[in-house]
Design an enzyme around this catalytic site. Structure first.
Site, PDB file in Angstrom:
ATOM      1  N   ASN A   9       0.878  -1.176   0.000  1.00 56.25           N
ATOM      2  CA  ASN A   9       0.000   0.000   0.000  1.00 56.25           C
ATOM      3  C   ASN A   9       0.912   1.221   0.000  1.00 56.25           C
ATOM      4  OD1 ASN A   9      -1.787   2.064   0.529  1.00 56.25           O
ATOM      5  ND2 ASN A   9      -2.331   1.365   2.598  1.00 56.25           N
ATOM      6  N   TRP A  10       1.050   1.825  -1.160  1.00 52.65           N
ATOM      7  CA  TRP A  10       2.006   2.927  -1.289  1.00 52.65           C
ATOM      8  C   TRP A  10       1.491   4.234  -0.690  1.00 52.65           C
ATOM      9  CZ3 TRP A  10       4.072   2.309  -7.063  1.00 52.65           C
ATOM     10  CH2 TRP A  10       4.850   1.132  -7.124  1.00 52.65           C
ATOM     11  N   LYS A  11       0.209   4.256  -0.351  1.00 56.75           N
ATOM     12  CA  LYS A  11      -0.399   5.464   0.244  1.00 56.75           C
ATOM     13  C   LYS A  11      -0.103   6.679  -0.652  1.00 56.75           C
ATOM     14  CE  LYS A  11      -0.201   3.244   4.703  1.00 56.75           C
ATOM     15  NZ  LYS A  11      -0.108   3.353   6.169  1.00 56.75           N
ATOM     16  N   HIS A  97      -9.670   1.596   4.881  1.00 56.70           N
ATOM     17  CA  HIS A  97      -8.387   1.734   5.581  1.00 56.70           C
ATOM     18  C   HIS A  97      -8.570   2.690   6.763  1.00 56.70           C
ATOM     19  CE1 HIS A  97      -4.237   2.702   6.471  1.00 56.70           C
ATOM     20  NE2 HIS A  97      -3.908   1.611   5.820  1.00 56.70           N
ATOM     21  N   GLU A  99      -6.800   4.977   7.858  1.00 59.95           N
ATOM     22  CA  GLU A  99      -6.469   6.378   7.576  1.00 59.95           C
ATOM     23  C   GLU A  99      -7.648   7.104   6.944  1.00 59.95           C
ATOM     24  OE1 GLU A  99      -2.765   5.678   5.513  1.00 59.95           O
ATOM     25  OE2 GLU A  99      -1.857   5.069   7.414  1.00 59.95           O
ATOM     26  N   GLU A 168      -5.711  -4.642  10.567  1.00 58.45           N
ATOM     27  CA  GLU A 168      -4.669  -3.628  10.754  1.00 58.45           C
ATOM     28  C   GLU A 168      -4.939  -2.842  12.034  1.00 58.45           C
ATOM     29  OE1 GLU A 168      -2.670  -2.661   6.740  1.00 58.45           O
ATOM     30  OE2 GLU A 168      -4.319  -1.264   7.041  1.00 58.45           O
ATOM     31  N   GLY A 174       2.292   2.333  10.798  1.00 59.80           N
ATOM     32  CA  GLY A 174       3.269   3.407  10.657  1.00 59.80           C
ATOM     33  C   GLY A 174       3.974   3.783  11.948  1.00 59.80           C
ATOM     34  N   SER A 214       3.114  -2.023  10.440  1.00 66.14           N
ATOM     35  CA  SER A 214       4.555  -2.113  10.703  1.00 66.14           C
ATOM     36  C   SER A 214       5.149  -3.472  10.347  1.00 66.14           C
ATOM     37  CB  SER A 214       4.868  -1.751  12.165  1.00 66.14           C
ATOM     38  OG  SER A 214       4.528  -0.396  12.403  1.00 66.14           O
ATOM     39  N   GLY A 235       2.754  -1.118   4.310  1.00 64.30           N
ATOM     40  CA  GLY A 235       2.829   0.299   3.968  1.00 64.30           C
ATOM     41  C   GLY A 235       4.273   0.721   3.743  1.00 64.30           C
ATOM     42  N   GLY A 236       4.878   1.300   4.762  1.00 63.13           N
ATOM     43  CA  GLY A 236       6.222   1.870   4.648  1.00 63.13           C
ATOM     44  C   GLY A 236       7.249   0.959   4.001  1.00 63.13           C
TER      45      GLY A 236
HETATM   46  P1  PGA Z   1       2.676   0.348   7.637  1.00 60.54           P
HETATM   47  O1  PGA Z   1       1.209   0.561   6.969  1.00 60.54           O
HETATM   48  O2  PGA Z   1       3.204  -0.958   7.099  1.00 60.54           O
HETATM   49  O3  PGA Z   1       3.466   1.527   7.202  1.00 60.54           O
HETATM   50  O4  PGA Z   1       2.468   0.289   9.114  1.00 60.54           O
HETATM   51  C1  PGA Z   1       0.342  -0.516   6.770  1.00 60.54           C
HETATM   52  C2  PGA Z   1      -0.961  -0.027   6.178  1.00 60.54           C
HETATM   53  O5  PGA Z   1      -1.435   1.026   6.594  1.00 60.54           O
HETATM   54  O6  PGA Z   1      -1.549  -0.659   5.281  1.00 60.54           O
END
Ligand code: PGA
Length: 256
Positions: A9-11, A97, A99, A168, A174, A214, A235-236
């Site tokens: 997930n590149w956000k 998600h 976010e 999640e 994050g 994470s 994500g990251g």
């Molecule tokens: P993260 O994000 O791996 O940076 O914690 C995961 C996500 O939000 O899908």
């Protein structure tokens, strides 16, 4: 038998050049057959979907949106619909998600988005997860089950066949602080039991439930070894080809 899925997930990161370069690097390291037994997907920002899809066309790596409108078309400035995502080559879409939920997206809206995705033959990646306050007050089960129930309201077992669920925990996204394999495994089993109640045990056993929050090369192996954890939403660590590829390599190469 559940094939594990590692999805990036590149956000709202990268620019066009970096997005194309990252997709190329992942593809180059995964020639056909090399990641057998693992399904890989990438969810780039909307403006780069077509470019990334162009790089990955013909490969087994799927491309997905990070969100969608519940409506198929119309006067909804700034929104992107499920048919538009399929039109640019997406097969999947992340829905609900945290976010987005944290910025006001209700469970009811998430449910409408899941239905819109399925109507357009996009596989939804339905995200659920509790905040730290909810976990500390013993509400984890109630929160994730409500999110799952609302997300899948009105969806039949047949329609849900291609669904992916991502657990999640909000406090792990994050933050560098992942859920332990035991914490994640407990919630995954809970979610699978709910799917069995909702549909059937056989269908529940076929749905991939990913863990997200994470995930990195250092913890992927122990998380992915948990029988109910069928992959990761990353994500990251998906923004660097080397770490994303290490997470893919950490996937147990076995059919479950
Ligand atoms: P993260 O994000 O791996 O940076 O914690 C995961 C996500 O939000 O899908």
């Amino acid at each position: 038998m559940r094939i594990p899925v590692i999805a990036g997930n590149w956000k709202m990161n990268l620019d066009r050049t970096a997005a194309v370069a990252l997709a190329r690097a992942v593809l180059a390291a995964l020639p056909p057959g090399s990641a057998e037994g693992v399904e890989v997907g990438i969810a780039p920002p909307y403006p780069y979907l077509e470019a990334v899809r162009g790089v990955l066309r013909g490969s087994a790596i799927w491309v997905g949106g990070q969100d969608l409108s519940p409506e198929p078309y119309g006067a909804f400035t700034g929104d992107v619909s499920a048919p538009m995502l399929t039109d640019v080559g997406c097969s999947h879409v992340i829905v609900g998600h945290s976010e987005r939920r944290q910025r006001g997206e209700s469970s009811e809206l998430v449910g409408r988005k899941v239905a819109a995705a399925i109507a357009a033959r996009l596989a939804p990646v339905l995200c659920v997860g509790e905040t730290l306050a909810q976990r500390e007050s013993g509400k984890t089960a109630a929160v994730v089950l409500e999110q799952l129930d609302s997300g899948l309201r009105g969806i039949t077992a047949g329609e849900g066949a291609h669904l992916l669920v991502a657990y999640e925990p909000v406090w792990a996204i994050g933050t560098g602080r992942n859920a332990t394999p035991a914490q994640a495994g407990e919630v995954h089993a809970l979610l699978r039991d709910r799917l069995a109640k909702l549909w059937s045990r056989a269908v529940a056993e076929s749905v991939r439930i990913l863990y997200g929050g994470s995930v990195k090369p250092e913890n992927a192996g122990e998380l992915l070894a948990v029988p109910d954890i069928d992959g990761a939403l990353v994500g990251g660590a998906s923004l660097v080809a080397g770490s994303f590829l290490k997470i893919i390599a950490a996937c147990p190469q076995r059919a479950r």
